[in-house]
Design an enzyme around this catalytic site. Sequence first.
Site, PDB file in Angstrom:
ATOM      1  N   THR A 101       0.822  -1.214   0.000  1.00 41.81           N
ATOM      2  CA  THR A 101       0.000   0.000   0.000  1.00 41.81           C
ATOM      3  C   THR A 101       0.857   1.266   0.000  1.00 41.81           C
ATOM      4  O   THR A 101       0.509   2.266  -0.632  1.00 41.81           O
ATOM      5  CB  THR A 101      -0.935   0.000   1.224  1.00 41.81           C
ATOM      6  OG1 THR A 101      -1.748  -1.176   1.195  1.00 41.81           O
ATOM      7  CG2 THR A 101      -1.842   1.227   1.222  1.00 41.81           C
ATOM      8  N   SER A 115      -0.250   8.462  -2.792  1.00 37.25           N
ATOM      9  CA  SER A 115       0.058   9.779  -3.369  1.00 37.25           C
ATOM     10  C   SER A 115       1.074  10.548  -2.543  1.00 37.25           C
ATOM     11  O   SER A 115       1.699  11.495  -3.030  1.00 37.25           O
ATOM     12  CB  SER A 115      -1.217  10.612  -3.513  1.00 37.25           C
ATOM     13  OG  SER A 115      -1.778  10.889  -2.242  1.00 37.25           O
ATOM     14  N   HIS A 148      -2.407  15.093   4.602  1.00 35.10           N
ATOM     15  CA  HIS A 148      -3.594  15.935   4.440  1.00 35.10           C
ATOM     16  C   HIS A 148      -3.775  16.897   5.614  1.00 35.10           C
ATOM     17  O   HIS A 148      -3.379  16.610   6.750  1.00 35.10           O
ATOM     18  CB  HIS A 148      -4.845  15.059   4.313  1.00 35.10           C
ATOM     19  CG  HIS A 148      -4.855  14.213   3.085  1.00 35.10           C
ATOM     20  ND1 HIS A 148      -5.191  14.707   1.848  1.00 35.10           N
ATOM     21  CD2 HIS A 148      -4.565  12.901   2.898  1.00 35.10           C
ATOM     22  CE1 HIS A 148      -5.123  13.742   0.947  1.00 35.10           C
ATOM     23  NE2 HIS A 148      -4.741  12.638   1.559  1.00 35.10           N
ATOM     24  N   ARG A 188      -6.488   0.955  -0.743  1.00 28.83           N
ATOM     25  CA  ARG A 188      -6.675   1.300   0.654  1.00 28.83           C
ATOM     26  C   ARG A 188      -7.442   0.166   1.326  1.00 28.83           C
ATOM     27  O   ARG A 188      -8.539  -0.201   0.868  1.00 28.83           O
ATOM     28  CB  ARG A 188      -7.486   2.585   0.790  1.00 28.83           C
ATOM     29  CG  ARG A 188      -6.782   3.833   0.315  1.00 28.83           C
ATOM     30  CD  ARG A 188      -6.881   4.054  -1.173  1.00 28.83           C
ATOM     31  NE  ARG A 188      -7.983   4.942  -1.557  1.00 28.83           N
ATOM     32  CZ  ARG A 188      -8.342   5.180  -2.799  1.00 28.83           C
ATOM     33  NH1 ARG A 188      -7.717   4.577  -3.805  1.00 28.83           N
ATOM     34  NH2 ARG A 188      -9.331   5.997  -3.069  1.00 28.83           N
TER      35      ARG A 188
END
Length: 385
Positions: free
Chosen positions: A42, A47, A51, A316
């Site tokens: 994963t 990306s 966040h 995910r």
Amino acid sequence: MKKYDICIIGAGLIGSSIARELAKYNKKIVVLESNLKVGMETTTGNSGLVHGGFDPTPGKLNAKLNVLGKKRYEDWIKEMEFPYLRIDSLIVGFDDLDLQHINMLYQRGLTNGLDPKEMKILNKEQVLKKEPNISQEVKAALLCNSSIAVDPVALTETLMKNAIKNGVELKLNSKVISIKKDKNIYQIKTANNDLIKSTIVINVAGHYADVISKMAGHDEFDLVTKRGEYRILEKTEFGIVNSVVFMVPTIHGKGVIVAPTLDGHVLVGPTSEDFVPKNETRLITKEKYDLIGDIGKKIIPSINMNKTCMSISGSRPIEPKTDDFWIKPSKKDEFFINVAGMKSPGLSSAPAIADLVIHLVKNKMKLEINNKWDPNEKNPLIYKN
């Protein structure tokens, strides 16, 4: 047969984060990884954006850990050298429904604990001034100025390197095939016939965390997949955006992005596809490849998707009952700790996830600080301004 205090199963970003933070304490720790390198699952298809914290649903564990984790990244940045870039996030809207969602995200960010100075709603003129290549159809955008872009694989390697320097043992090519408990000690067998004894097991096996949990006799949760595919454009397209530009979140999760990468390329994606077989989460499909191109052009009409030089795919792990992180000991045995359902914002939350796991370990085992603990990890290959 070796005896350890703590065995961590999985050396992706989250497992490596836990290993690095636990290395602060005088415990014998081993990490078992099925692949030949860390961060190959994963983590690789991520990306790499820390966040801001405006997106997770208020009240959920992932919302709390996103904001705490983002703050804790500042400690990592001070202590370790890894590729990162402070960058704005811009969530753009094209119709009235999008504008409602943008306002909702702004309020959600405040509820989740963001400082009002971290966010601002921009009108069309402000958006186009900041990002002149965005579609003229844009109506408004939410600006978040506290995002951080990282290289997730390089970060994972740095975390594990620091953990090893501080005494953690890493065993690669060590797929777990059985877990049994005898006289309060776990016995973990790997495919290469290693037999590991450990008092505590921390299960951070990504998409296979439910499989590992059941292997140990704890059938409490199941995980499903959400595959996302990306296209990476050649360096000739670098500069077409200055921020990480999101479409308003839809079925694609946090929304498809067009973003500059740390190595000078442009990233477009991800798509979203549920219930893909676990052994197919890294596959690329023609259908989604074309869809990424269509959405990229919607955000940035002038983007040249023919400059695609690479495609990647990741997934995910989703715990569907709660749609949240699953970080808790087994109901049957508090010495078996599951760290599962690491959907987005897993990367953003990584330091705070490690802190929470350490808290759970402290409930079962006394942790004394390692006086030789060295949090610093220098990397002469990392460029610094």
